[in-house]
Enzyme design. Sequence first.
Site, short mmCIF file in Angstrom:
data_model
loop_
_atom_site.label_atom_id
_atom_site.label_comp_id
_atom_site.label_asym_id
_atom_site.label_seq_id
_atom_site.Cartn_x
_atom_site.Cartn_y
_atom_site.Cartn_z
CG ASP A 80 -0.13 0.01 2.40
OD1 ASP A 80 0.72 -0.85 2.65
OD2 ASP A 80 -0.55 0.81 3.39
CD GLU A 173 4.12 0.48 6.86
OE1 GLU A 173 5.21 0.54 7.60
OE2 GLU A 173 3.65 1.34 5.86
#
EC number: 3.4.11.4
Length: 409
Positions: A80, A173
Amino acid sequence: MDKLLERFLHYVSLDTQSKSGVRQVPSTEGQWKLLRLLKQQLEEMGLVNITLSEKGTLMATLPANVEGDIPAIGFISHVDTSPDFSGKNVNPQIVENYRGGDIALGIGDEVLSPVMFPVLHQLLGQTLITTDGKTLLGADDKAGVAEIMTALAVLKGNPIPHGEIKVAFTPDEEVGKGAKHFDVEEFGAQWAYTVDGGGVGELEFENFNAASVNIKIVGNNVHPGTAKGVMVNALSLAARIHAEVPADEAPETTEGYEGFYHLASMKGTVDRAEMHYIIRDFDRKQFEARKRKMMEIAKKVGKGLHPDCYIELVIEDSYYNMREKVVEHPHILDIAQQAMRDCHITPEMKPIRGGTDGAQLSFMGLPCPNLFTGGYNYHGKHEFVTLEGMEKAVQVIVRIAELTAKRGQ
């Protein structure tokens, strides 16, 4: 190395921006697209035990090519990108043989300037990959993803001795959820490295202790003309709370090992207001003291309010400093430092003024320091990465695998 840039450009073309405040993991569909692509590429590369969990954790194994009692080690990156800045329609610019001076970002007025970012002076002659000024780049952490994938290809295609290599790619994350659904036992590594750092040579095993502070303020709104003794302005209470927070202990006034209070968002009306802080400190005692300070401020400002008006404060720990877990296994850092020196890189041990999945994983039984990616200025339009830095990261990953095999034979 020939496909390193190609992989990176492919990965950043996918919008994988994560979203905070969402219950599902991964928080966005775009992350699934990259995870499925990586799964397909791992299968084509011939890795084994490839799994993609319902929470978006992708794991795979490169089998050992030598005999012996060699520990299985892991490399981990997240797919991400930060919700802080747009990651949609990323349009990278490639600046070959950088000669100094400002780099125009796209066709507008945005520039990447060595005046604002002096590190550029150290990168003369290198190939820089920048944004077009409209989005972030996504080197955090797609540079790490591309580097791990390229290192696997190098190890697979060359007679380099290595033990079992575990790899994992995690979602969310950037919103603090990446490691919460990580199955350390299934992963099967004795230790691992996140590939999620910055400039060449960075090796990080200390990070902030982190907490979030959510404050809800309920006031009382009446017509301003008849408000005396009746109105309780929630926005005024919010302003008083922030005025009590030490102004010289903010992100913009601290560095190195200094902690901070950060007002990340504030919204509201006279009737109701919300504030969101994050608290960071490397020292556990100071970290706890900062949380107590926020509670004391809320009590002080809320003292004497009408019973229908109140200040509600919720503190939630996010992650802790992994130093205490990593230093129990000094060989993990020794191998990484030696690998860097073998690749003609001077290791730079520095604290992470942030967090990584490795921080949480270290407390889950998987010691996990952080390796550099070659990227800079994450989470914004000035983000960039050097191709040479990415190539160095691949070399270090490969060398760590080789040194670990030698250690076990």
